[in-house]
Scaffold this active site. Structure first.
Site, PDB file in Angstrom:
ATOM      1  N   LYS A  53       0.835  -1.290  -0.087  1.00  0.00           N
ATOM      2  CA  LYS A  53      -0.069   0.000   0.159  1.00  0.00           C
ATOM      3  C   LYS A  53       0.906   1.104   0.040  1.00  0.00           C
ATOM      4  O   LYS A  53       0.791   2.106  -0.731  1.00  0.00           O
ATOM      5  CB  LYS A  53      -0.855   0.025   1.426  1.00  0.00           C
TER       6      LYS A  53
ATOM      7  N   GLN B 285      -5.384  -1.136  10.114  1.00  0.00           N
ATOM      8  CA  GLN B 285      -5.083  -2.697   9.366  1.00  0.00           C
ATOM      9  C   GLN B 285      -5.564  -3.783  10.240  1.00  0.00           C
ATOM     10  O   GLN B 285      -5.308  -3.670  11.608  1.00  0.00           O
ATOM     11  CB  GLN B 285      -3.256  -2.884   9.230  1.00  0.00           C
TER      12      GLN B 285
ATOM     13  N   ASP C 153     -11.225   2.958   3.863  1.00  0.00           N
ATOM     14  CA  ASP C 153     -11.665   1.855   3.800  1.00  0.00           C
ATOM     15  C   ASP C 153     -13.211   1.454   3.756  1.00  0.00           C
ATOM     16  O   ASP C 153     -13.493   0.454   3.328  1.00  0.00           O
ATOM     17  CB  ASP C 153     -11.276   1.035   5.130  1.00  0.00           C
TER      18      ASP C 153
END
Ligand code: NDP
Length: 280
Positions: free
Chosen positions: A50, A94, A117
């Protein structure tokens, strides 16, 4: 029939190049921050990918690495700091988090405007009610891949295998918004194979290696494999038995190299979207 392979790696590279070109025209660098608690090796690879993709596309990107014993209060304080930081446009926490931290409390602490997200209840609610917002990256990536097949989703029968909040549910909402007739199947579904065989578009997101066999798939269906499963020998396979299903489907995504690269490209797309919305 031999299925066309939907090359997620190439399609994601094109999307990342388009985003990089757009970022290059901006007077600021959209900022992404990934918060990672502990050092789960599998998520370490994702986090590095990422960061690398974000920097290559001209974003500012950094990973905030916290020790595995971090408390929920400490993590919430870190998130508040990022919510208040004007240079930060996108925050990604995460998963999975260590057991002392409630994931739901943490995800809902992220400013919905920076929730790249798309996991905050506000963004999930916006998607469920057909309002614009930040959409989870993996299902968003699947929609990009489906656009590449040229298949008309309006009126198509779509079956989503899996009902997680990360993939299955938002996937179904996006397909519904594209006017598909959507069925969500899961572990309690009766005769899963028969449900799948009705699909013009089948999206598998169950996390069970090669669960979907050739006789689960209608001739000519489009098959999207979200699953990532590690084999005993360390390789990766999807939720779909790729070789046999390729002989029946009209288009199929490989694992790896299908949905995975699209997820990261869509994370960047969401960060740019969040930056443009916040900074005007
Ligand atoms: P979850 O474990 O949260 O959800 C799995 C879903 O599949 C559940 O709804 C479960 O049903 C259903 N399910 C499990 N086993 C069966 C079965 N035998 N038959 C029918 N349904 C079943 O997983 P995620 O949604 O988070 O992830 C799914 C897969 O996608 C995983 O392999 C994951 O690694 C991968 N993934 C890939 C990403 C990418 O970027 N390519 C990103 C995110 C995930 P029930 O609800 O009834 O328990």
């Amino acid at each position: 029939m031999t299925a066309r392979i939907l090359d997620g790696k190439a399609i994601a590279a094109t999307l990342r190049a388009r985003l990089a070109a757009q970022v290059a025209t901006l007077p600021f660098r959209p900022g992404l921050r990934v918060v990672r608690v502990g050092d789960d090796p599998a998520s370490g690879v994702y986090v590095r990918n990422k960061d690398r993709a974000a920097l290559a596309a001209g974003f500012s990107s950094a990973t905030i690495q916290l020790p595995v014993e971090t408390t929920e209060a400490e993590l919430l304080a870190t998130i508040r700091g990022l919510n208040d930081d004007p240079d930060v446009d996108g925050i990604l926490v995460q998963l999975p988090l260590p057991p002392q931290i409630r994931a739901a409390a943490v995800l809902d602490a992220v400013d919905p405007a920076k929730d790249v997200d798309g996991f905050h209840a506000i963004n999930a609610g916006r998607l469920a009610t057909g309002q614009p917002g930040l959409v989870p990256c993996t299902p968003k990536g699947v929609m990009h891949l489906l656009a590449e097949t040229g298949i008309a989703l309006s009126g198509a029968r779509a079956v989503v295998l899996g009902r997680s909040t990360i993939v299955g549910r938002p996937m179904a909402a996006l397909l519904l918004a594209a006017d598909a007739t959507v069925t969500i199947a899961h572990s309690r579904t009766r005769d899963l194979a028969a449900e799948c065989r009705r699909a013009d578009v089948l999206v598998a997101a169950v996390g069970r290696a090669e669960l979907v066999r050739a006789d689960w798939v209608a001739e000519g269906a489009v098959v999207i494999d979200v699953g990532i499963n590690r084999t005993a020998t360390g390789g990766l396979v999807g939720d779909v038995a790729f070789n046999e299903v390729s002989a029946r489907a009209s288009a199929i995504t490989p694992v790896p190299g299908g949905v995975g690269p699209m997820t990261i490209a869509c994370l960047l797309e969401n960060t740019l979207q969040a930056a443009l919305a916040r900074r005007g």
